[in-house]
Design an enzyme around this catalytic site. Structure first.
Site, PDB file in Angstrom:
ATOM      1  N   THR A 156       0.834  -1.209   0.000  1.00  0.00           N
ATOM      2  CA  THR A 156       0.000   0.000   0.000  1.00  0.00           C
ATOM      3  C   THR A 156       0.869   1.260   0.000  1.00  0.00           C
ATOM      4  OG1 THR A 156      -1.681  -1.215   1.222  1.00  0.00           O
ATOM      5  CG2 THR A 156      -1.851   1.177   1.265  1.00  0.00           C
TER       6      THR A 156
ATOM      7  N   GLU B 132       8.852  10.369   9.239  1.00  0.00           N
ATOM      8  CA  GLU B 132       7.612  11.149   9.357  1.00  0.00           C
ATOM      9  C   GLU B 132       6.370  10.282   9.133  1.00  0.00           C
ATOM     10  OE1 GLU B 132       7.118  14.807   9.930  1.00  0.00           O
ATOM     11  OE2 GLU B 132       5.296  13.699  10.407  1.00  0.00           O
TER      12      GLU B 132
ATOM     13  N   VAL C 197       4.061   8.099  11.993  1.00  0.00           N
ATOM     14  CA  VAL C 197       3.017   8.573  12.911  1.00  0.00           C
ATOM     15  C   VAL C 197       1.982   9.401  12.147  1.00  0.00           C
ATOM     16  CG1 VAL C 197       2.512   9.952  14.961  1.00  0.00           C
ATOM     17  CG2 VAL C 197       4.648   8.674  14.836  1.00  0.00           C
TER      18      VAL C 197
ATOM     19  N   GLY D 101       0.095   8.974   9.531  1.00  0.00           N
ATOM     20  CA  GLY D 101       0.027   8.961   8.060  1.00  0.00           C
ATOM     21  C   GLY D 101       0.508  10.249   7.432  1.00  0.00           C
TER      22      GLY D 101
ATOM     23  N   LYS E 108       3.223   4.687  18.065  1.00  0.00           N
ATOM     24  CA  LYS E 108       3.257   6.071  17.575  1.00  0.00           C
ATOM     25  C   LYS E 108       3.406   7.056  18.742  1.00  0.00           C
ATOM     26  CE  LYS E 108       0.406   4.763  13.621  1.00  0.00           C
ATOM     27  NZ  LYS E 108      -0.983   4.543  13.190  1.00  0.00           N
TER      28      LYS E 108
ATOM     29  N   GLY F  82      -3.493   4.944   4.723  1.00  0.00           N
ATOM     30  CA  GLY F  82      -3.904   4.897   3.322  1.00  0.00           C
ATOM     31  C   GLY F  82      -2.735   5.129   2.393  1.00  0.00           C
TER      32      GLY F  82
HETATM   33  N1  HSE Z   1      -2.874   0.602  10.890  1.00  0.00           N
HETATM   34  C1  HSE Z   1      -2.501   1.960  10.955  1.00  0.00           C
HETATM   35  C2  HSE Z   1      -3.736   2.792  11.268  1.00  0.00           C
HETATM   36  C3  HSE Z   1      -1.873   2.393   9.664  1.00  0.00           C
HETATM   37  O1  HSE Z   1      -4.844   2.290  11.086  1.00  0.00           O
HETATM   38  O2  HSE Z   1      -3.607   3.922  11.702  1.00  0.00           O
HETATM   39  C4  HSE Z   1      -1.202   3.734   9.712  1.00  0.00           C
HETATM   40  O3  HSE Z   1      -0.149   3.746  10.615  1.00  0.00           O
END
Ligand code: HSE
Length: 434
Positions: free
Chosen positions: A13, A127, A130, A132, A203, A300
């Site tokens: 992804t 970066e 944490v 996304g 995170k 994502g």
């Molecule tokens: N599994 C994680 C989430 C992906 O749903 O936030 C992004 O770090």
């Protein structure tokens, strides 16, 4: 100037998103970086149907990328601890800079990785690990560098927030929403990391380190998941003016640092209480700036790629700089990290929502109030649902003022020992975030 050569390890992804963004925005990125950023090689075991890799060299072995002399920056997007750690350490050993989205790797092995990177004079940028696409690490590490950070609190797992939102708004089942989150590529390979709060604790560990200048200490984070939340508690919380969110909280106190992930009641009118779906948000409170809020997609393909590519631009710009004058990995100079301890959960302080199943007798509320007052626990609000009496039991719901957790533990033990209280007392922490 010659383009910077990048090797991408993992074309899932995030890897697929990174490849596509680098390709689509190549010109815009070169204008920012001062030179092109080119993918020289990709390591993947499976082609990604969303990527047209064209003439780019593709290998099944990540070590081909790590040992490729042409490559300046290795992008680690395979996830997990074992192979990811090996490839990152080997890349550093080979004098290559690293960009990674791997929060588990950084939270658990970051101290060792950064020490090795310093020794070799290379950058490890993270970066994307944490929240996304939200540039929250850069914001804390650089944008808030003038502040003494007091606390931060965030919705930092998109999957968990997506599940809570769909359950609350559409009455969907936990399993059904989790399956959709997996199909959308939000969930971790092992989704218990999302629902049990482990991913959020990874995170939070990273955010706390860069906020307070402490080493990464994932093993000391308190973690509680969302799987045991009930619709009844969601509804009672609403009736009291709160929303339940799965929150990571890091707070500096005189005796130590609180580092905890758990379901949390937040006043419904706070902006962060209205962050829904896969969106993430992090509040950071600094002594000079006050409270700030960072919001965006927390998982994502392209949102996470946005953060990976931003790191690539940063590294490309810093290639010719003196390694001693770069932004430190954990925001503070490595020889200036603090040994302020992480507090056990029993020493942390918050307000509490308690739900007690009590026998519908005169005097029960008085007994509850006595137990709390004997322990110096102040009640903010109390609600008894007479209309919901079932089998002679009535739900009593109350919210306390802030108190050290140990006192609530004692009070709950005393409440559960009462003859007029049936079953376990439900406890959910409450944060006002003001
Ligand atoms: N599994 C994680 C989430 C992906 O749903 O936030 C992004 O770090």
């Amino acid at each position: 100037m010659k383009p910077v050569k990048v090797g991408i390890c993992g074309l899932g992804t995030v890897g697929g998103g990174t490849f596509n963004v680098l390709k689509r925005n190549a010109e815009e990125i070169a204008r920012r970086a001062g030179r092109g950023i080119e993918v020289a090689q990709i390591a993947t075991r499976h082609p990604n149907p969303k990527c047209d890799t064209g003439a780019t060299s593709v290998t099944a072995d990540v070590l081909d990328v790590v040992n490729n002399p042409e490559i300046d920056i290795v992008v680690e997007l395979i996830g997990g601890y074992t192979l990811a750690k090996e490839l990152v350490l080997q890349a550093i050993e080979n004098g290559k800079h690293v960009v990674t989205a791997n929060k588990a790797l950084i939270a658990v092995h970051g101290n060792e990785i950064f020490a090795k990177a310093r020794e070799k004079g290379v950058i490890v940028a993270f970066e994307a690990s944490v929240a996304g696409g939200i540039p929250v690490i850069k914001a804390i590490r650089e944008g808030l560098a003038g502040n003494r950070i007091n606390w931060l609190a965030g919705i930092i797992n998109g999957t968990g927030n997506f599940i809570l939102t769909e359950m609350r708004e559409k009455g969907r089942t936990f399993e059904d929403v989790l399956k959709e989150a997996q199909e959308l590529g939000y969930a971790e390979a092992d989704p218990t990391f999302d629902v049990e709060g482990i991913d959020a604790a990874h995170k939070l560990t990273i955010l706390a380190s860069i906020a307070f200048g402490i080493p990464l200490q994932f093993d000391k984070a308190y973690t509680e998941g969302i799987a045991r939340l009930t619709t009844a508690d969601v509804n009672y919380a609403e009736a009291l003016g709160y929303r339940i969110k799965h929150l990571g909280v890091a707070r500096r106190t005189d005796s130590g640092i609180e580092l905890r992930v758990h379901p949390t009641l937040i006043p419904a009118d706070r902006l962060i209480a209205n962050v829904n779906g896969v969106m993430n948000a992090v509040m950071v409170n600094g002594d000079a700036v006050g409270s700030t809020l960072y919001y965006g997609a927390g998982a994502g393909m392209e949102p996470t790629a946005s953060a990976v590519v931003a790191d690539l631009v940063d590294v490309a710009r810093a290639l010719t700089t003196d390694p001693n004058n770069r932004v430190p990995h954990l925001a503070f100079q490595p020889d200036s990290l603090s040994d302020h301890p992480i507090l056990p959960i029993s020493a942390c302080e918050s307000a509490y929502y308690l739900r007690i199943q009590a026998k519908d007798h005169p005097g029960v509320l008085a007994q509850v109030a006595t137990i709390l007052s004997e322990r110096g626990i102040n009640i903010e609000s109390i609600m008894q649902k007479e209309a919901e009496v079932q089998d002679g039991l009535v739900p009593v719901i109350l919210v306390t003022h802030r108190v050290v957790e140990q006192r609530i533990d004692d009070a709950i033990a005393a409440l559960e020992a009462l003859e007029d209280v049936v079953g376990q007392v439900v406890r959910i922490r409450v944060e006002q975030l003001n």
